[in-house]
Enzyme design. Structure first.
Site, PDB file in Angstrom:
ATOM      1  N   ALA A 102       2.701   1.964   0.255  1.00 46.11           N
ATOM      2  CA  ALA A 102       4.371   2.357   0.746  1.00 46.11           C
ATOM      3  C   ALA A 102       4.917   4.484   0.392  1.00 46.11           C
ATOM      4  O   ALA A 102       3.807   5.100  -0.171  1.00 46.11           O
ATOM      5  CB  ALA A 102       4.609   2.309  -1.341  1.00 46.11           C
ATOM      6  N   PRO A 103       5.898   4.942   0.612  1.00 48.19           N
ATOM      7  CA  PRO A 103       7.386   4.403   0.959  1.00 48.19           C
ATOM      8  C   PRO A 103       7.142   3.293   2.137  1.00 48.19           C
ATOM      9  O   PRO A 103       8.367   1.969   2.632  1.00 48.19           O
ATOM     10  CB  PRO A 103       8.414   4.912   0.979  1.00 48.19           C
ATOM     11  CG  PRO A 103       7.857   6.078   0.523  1.00 48.19           C
ATOM     12  CD  PRO A 103       6.413   5.928   0.638  1.00 48.19           C
ATOM     13  N   CYS A 222      -1.523  14.558   1.138  1.00 46.34           N
ATOM     14  CA  CYS A 222      -0.817  15.880   1.634  1.00 46.34           C
ATOM     15  C   CYS A 222      -0.530  16.586   1.161  1.00 46.34           C
ATOM     16  O   CYS A 222      -0.164  17.320   0.563  1.00 46.34           O
ATOM     17  CB  CYS A 222       1.054  14.832   1.563  1.00 46.34           C
ATOM     18  SG  CYS A 222       0.981  14.630   0.441  1.00 46.34           S
TER      19      CYS A 222
HETATM   20  N1  SAM Z   1       1.034   5.745   2.898  1.00 46.01           N
HETATM   21  C1  SAM Z   1       2.772   5.953   2.541  1.00 46.01           C
HETATM   22  C2  SAM Z   1       3.708   6.225   3.248  1.00 46.01           C
HETATM   23  O1  SAM Z   1       2.946   6.276   4.303  1.00 46.01           O
HETATM   24  O2  SAM Z   1       5.037   5.957   3.150  1.00 46.01           O
HETATM   25  C3  SAM Z   1       2.294   7.376   1.141  1.00 46.01           C
HETATM   26  C4  SAM Z   1       1.872   6.824   0.247  1.00 46.01           C
HETATM   27  S1  SAM Z   1       1.730   7.838  -1.364  1.00 46.01           S
HETATM   28  C5  SAM Z   1       0.767   9.155  -0.635  1.00 46.01           C
HETATM   29  C6  SAM Z   1       0.010   7.103  -1.938  1.00 46.01           C
HETATM   30  C7  SAM Z   1       0.301   5.863  -2.833  1.00 46.01           C
HETATM   31  O3  SAM Z   1      -0.996   5.256  -3.601  1.00 46.01           O
HETATM   32  C8  SAM Z   1       1.597   5.798  -4.019  1.00 46.01           C
HETATM   33  O4  SAM Z   1       2.620   4.701  -3.183  1.00 46.01           O
HETATM   34  C9  SAM Z   1       0.777   5.040  -4.918  1.00 46.01           C
HETATM   35  O5  SAM Z   1       1.704   3.885  -5.546  1.00 46.01           O
HETATM   36  C10 SAM Z   1      -0.301   4.348  -4.606  1.00 46.01           C
HETATM   37  N2  SAM Z   1      -1.554   4.784  -5.275  1.00 46.01           N
HETATM   38  C11 SAM Z   1      -1.771   4.905  -6.117  1.00 46.01           C
HETATM   39  N3  SAM Z   1      -3.477   5.343  -7.684  1.00 46.01           N
HETATM   40  C12 SAM Z   1      -2.897   4.417  -6.414  1.00 46.01           C
HETATM   41  C13 SAM Z   1      -4.786   3.436  -6.924  1.00 46.01           C
HETATM   42  N4  SAM Z   1      -5.169   3.782  -7.686  1.00 46.01           N
HETATM   43  N5  SAM Z   1      -4.902   2.795  -6.128  1.00 46.01           N
HETATM   44  C14 SAM Z   1      -4.676   2.265  -4.656  1.00 46.01           C
HETATM   45  N6  SAM Z   1      -3.054   3.209  -4.656  1.00 46.01           N
HETATM   46  C15 SAM Z   1      -2.734   4.465  -5.221  1.00 46.01           C
END
Ligand code: SAM
Length: 444
Positions: A102-103, A222
């Site tokens: 997400a998103p 990022c």
């Molecule tokens: N790939 C997405 C995009 O391009 O729109 C952005 C992803 S964002 C950098 C990282 C995501 O990892 C968040 O949506 C967050 O909710 C999730 N996240 C947080 N803790 C996590 C965990 N322990 N395991 C897996 N995902 C996690």
């Protein structure tokens, strides 16, 4: 921009004579860009500058109220983030996992590179964010995406050595997004990157259990911090002798190689890429491409099951509005979906938020279509399209019923277009178009 003093000192030490240019870049405006879905997009692109190395990427801004956005022809995304999905380069033959999705910026680019075919499982641990991901995938009409809401560990228990391509776009300290989202700075402290790195290693461990021998995993963040980038990759490579870093061919001008001294001095780390805003026209990003030794087993997606049990309600609906029957339909309780059913069978035990395209449901023996259906089919599939003018478009997006003429006697579902983009549907009854525009999308 008020950067924490510890942050400034840290990067002065790490980047030495480049630190000034790096730190100055934080006071410049963030870069806006968008990707087009080339099968749909037909507006004038001559006013936008193409992004080198991203065939569908352009610098510039498309607002959430523009028809190109509402019809799913564009996704706003900054260039470095686009590049990450391009490094994974999935095709329709791959079984792909986007683990932290997400998103959906990268999910939608992966789905697009796969030609809207094959299997893409987009997972998001946070339910609220999984719903936003679902909306974005639905708006862009992809038929090859399932959205799940699982922990990486749960997924790994269910899918050992399964996926040929995995993207881990990990949660991170977000230093590369400070320009876009200055609020993120308040969470930063000297200790934060270290605690993020712990989480990232945990997520990566689970992801690697799911990677098939011969498969490819792309890890990205990022952020600029060595701990979360070369640091994480060094540990993972030390612990897993069956993993090798792969070179990333044709890196964009301005992208920098990974820095071995930021990890365990392994020269292989140069194969990673770093995107610094003072060197590349985009936000901060780190990308590593990892290969698991071995050979991919051939787990081809079986072709579809014939829709011998298409209900008469759907047949009637299709006869009126579509030039061809929908294929790959299946039913879960009273909802109908469009997705390769074999793919669905593989993932159906997960906590699913989206099962392909939601096409509609049966209510009182009538098929009531869903918005996603209209965004998932090419324009030429529809028999009946009503084209709206500026005023009608705004009124419809606002949730109003439209009067299109008392001579109109047809009673039918219809697709609605504006500027030649299909963006919605309605129910035509005695010259009025009843509004079915989803409440969460209503604007103007
Ligand atoms: N790939 C997405 C995009 O391009 O729109 C952005 C992803 S964002 C950098 C990282 C995501 O990892 C968040 O949506 C967050 O909710 C999730 N996240 C947080 N803790 C996590 C965990 N322990 N395991 C897996 N995902 C996690």
């Amino acid at each position: 921009m008020n950067l924490p003093n510890d942050f400034i000192q840290k990067y002065r030490k790490l980047l030495k004579n480049e630190a000034f240019a790096f730190l100055s870049s934080f006071s410049q405006k963030p870069i806006s860009a968008f990707r087009i879905e080339s099968q749909r997009f037909h507006s004038d692109l001559s006013i936008y500058q193409p992004i080198p190395e991203i065939p569908s990427g352009y610098y510039g801004k498309i607002s959430g109220k523009q028809i190109e956005f509402l019809s799913g022809a564009v996704y706003s995304q900054e260039p470095s983030a686009m590049y990450v999905a391009q490094v994974l380069a999935p095709t329709s033959k791959d079984f792909v996992l986007d683990l932290c999705a997400a998103p959906g910026g990268k999910t939608t680019y992966l789905a697009s590179q796969m030609g809207n075919k094959g299997r893409l499982l987009a997972n998001e641990i946070d339910l609220k964010r999984a719903k936003i991901l679902t909306e974005n995938v639905g708006r862009m009409g992809y038929r090859n995406v399932v959205v799940s809401n699982e922990t990486p560990e749960n997924l790994a228990n269910k899918f050992p050595t399964t996926f040929s391509k995995i993207l881990v776009d990990a949660p991170c300290s977000g230093e590369g997004m400070f320009r876009k989202d200055p609020k993120a700075i308040q969470y930063w402290s000297l200790a934060y990157p270290k605690s993020c790195a712990k989480k990232q290693k945990r997520i990566l461990k689970a992801a690697l259990r799911m990677l098939s021998p011969g498969g490819t995993l792309v890890y990205s963040t990022c952020t600029f911090s060595p701990e979360e980038n070369e640091g994480v990759i060094s540990t993972i490579l030390e612990e897993n002798p069956d993993l090798k870093l792969s070179s990333i061919p044709n890196p964009p001008v301005g992208a920098r190689p990974g820095e071995p001294s930021f990890g365990n001095n392994n020269p292989e780390l140069r194969k990673c890429l770093r995107f610094y805003p003072h060197c590349f026209k985009g936000e901060g990003q780190f990308v590593a491409k990892i290969k698991k030794v071995g050979h991919l087993s051939k787990s081809k997606l079986k072709t579809r099951i014939r829709n011998s049990r298409l209900t008469s309600e759907i047949k009637n609906f299709s006869d009126v509005i579509l030039k061809e029957y929908l294929k790959d339909i299946f039913r879960v309780s009273d909802q109908y979906y469009l997705l390769n059913q074999h793919f669905y069978e593989e993932v159906k035990d997960l906590h699913l938020i989206k099962r392909g395209v939601k096409i509609g449901s049966i209510k009182k023996n009538r098929f009531i279509p869903h918005q996603e259906l209209f965004l998932s089919l090419p324009k030429q599939t529809f028999k009946r399209i009503i084209s709206l003018n500026d005023e009608q478009f705004k009124a419809y997006c606002h949730g109003e019923e439209l009067k299109i003429g008392s001579n109109e006697t047809l009673k039918s579902w219809i697709a609605l277009s504006y500027q030649d983009y299909i963006f919605a549907f309605g129910h035509l009854v005695q010259g009025n178009i009843k509004n079915f525009y989803p409440k969460n999308l209503r604007n103007y």
